[in-house]
Design a protein around this motif. Structure first.
Motif, PDB file in Angstrom:
ATOM      1  N   PRO A 146       0.827  -1.207   0.000  1.00  0.00           N
ATOM      2  CA  PRO A 146       0.000   0.000   0.000  1.00  0.00           C
ATOM      3  C   PRO A 146       0.864   1.260   0.000  1.00  0.00           C
ATOM      4  N   VAL A 147       0.377   2.286  -0.645  1.00  0.00           N
ATOM      5  CA  VAL A 147       1.084   3.554  -0.700  1.00  0.00           C
ATOM      6  C   VAL A 147       0.692   4.367   0.530  1.00  0.00           C
ATOM      7  N   LEU A 148       1.672   4.762   1.338  1.00  0.00           N
ATOM      8  CA  LEU A 148       1.389   5.504   2.559  1.00  0.00           C
ATOM      9  C   LEU A 148       1.517   7.009   2.370  1.00  0.00           C
ATOM     10  N   TYR A 149       2.401   7.437   1.460  1.00  0.00           N
ATOM     11  CA  TYR A 149       2.633   8.860   1.239  1.00  0.00           C
ATOM     12  C   TYR A 149       2.587   9.165  -0.245  1.00  0.00           C
ATOM     13  N   VAL A 150       2.112  10.382  -0.566  1.00  0.00           N
ATOM     14  CA  VAL A 150       2.098  10.871  -1.940  1.00  0.00           C
ATOM     15  C   VAL A 150       2.790  12.222  -1.945  1.00  0.00           C
ATOM     16  N   ILE A 192       3.815  16.850   1.001  1.00  0.00           N
ATOM     17  CA  ILE A 192       3.822  15.413   1.256  1.00  0.00           C
ATOM     18  C   ILE A 192       2.546  15.075   2.004  1.00  0.00           C
ATOM     19  N   ASN A 193       1.717  14.244   1.409  1.00  0.00           N
ATOM     20  CA  ASN A 193       0.434  13.878   2.009  1.00  0.00           C
ATOM     21  C   ASN A 193       0.454  12.435   2.459  1.00  0.00           C
ATOM     22  N   ARG A 194      -0.003  12.200   3.668  1.00  0.00           N
ATOM     23  CA  ARG A 194      -0.143  10.835   4.201  1.00  0.00           C
ATOM     24  C   ARG A 194      -1.535  10.341   3.858  1.00  0.00           C
ATOM     25  N   ILE A 195      -1.598   9.147   3.321  1.00  0.00           N
ATOM     26  CA  ILE A 195      -2.878   8.540   2.961  1.00  0.00           C
ATOM     27  C   ILE A 195      -3.296   7.629   4.101  1.00  0.00           C
ATOM     28  N   ASP A 196      -4.430   7.923   4.698  1.00  0.00           N
ATOM     29  CA  ASP A 196      -4.946   7.095   5.793  1.00  0.00           C
ATOM     30  C   ASP A 196      -5.886   6.044   5.215  1.00  0.00           C
ATOM     31  N   ARG A 197      -5.505   4.809   5.366  1.00  0.00           N
ATOM     32  CA  ARG A 197      -6.355   3.697   4.895  1.00  0.00           C
ATOM     33  C   ARG A 197      -6.717   2.862   6.096  1.00  0.00           C
ATOM     34  N   ARG A 198      -7.903   3.027   6.541  1.00  0.00           N
ATOM     35  CA  ARG A 198      -8.356   2.275   7.723  1.00  0.00           C
ATOM     36  C   ARG A 198      -9.382   1.260   7.378  1.00  0.00           C
TER      37      ARG A 198
END
Length: 108
Positions: free
Chosen positions: A67-71, A102-108
């Motif tokens: 999974p991608v955590l940061y974009v 830098i954006n953190r992608i929250d996948r819960r």
């Protein structure tokens, strides 16, 4: 050759070397299988696909992807100024700003 290159591996048994590019094999049969390809080809063997549907490789096993955590979105700005002094070159790009949020992608 085995004594010269023995410290490159933790293998304790006898090793067999291809003298063309110093690749090591743990069995003599593996070296014998390798030598016909090594002797008749250059060190890098290139195999091009035949035209058709099989010539495109696609990633099919998405279950193994991470999974991608940061974009990171990168942006670079420059001013374009006309030049009169240099023949053949009409404009010059002068950098004046950049940004990379830098954006953190929250996948819960």
């Amino acid at each position: 050759m085995s004594r010269l290159l023995a410290d490159l591996t933790k293998h304790n048994g006898e090793t067999f070397y291809c003298y063309s590019f110093l690749d090591r094999f743990t069995k003599e049969s593996l070296l014998k299988d390798h030598l016909p390809n090594c002797n008749e080809h250059t060190p890098q063997r290139i195999v091009m696909p035949v035209t058709g549907e099989d010539c495109v490789q696609k990633f099919k096993q998405h279950k193994f992807s991470l999974p991608v955590l940061y974009v990171i979105y990168a942006n670079f700005e420059a001013l374009v100024e006309p030049l009169q002094n240099i023949p053949g070159k009409n404009t010059s790009h002068i950098p004046y700003g950049y940004a990379y949020p830098i954006n953190r992608i929250d996948r819960r």
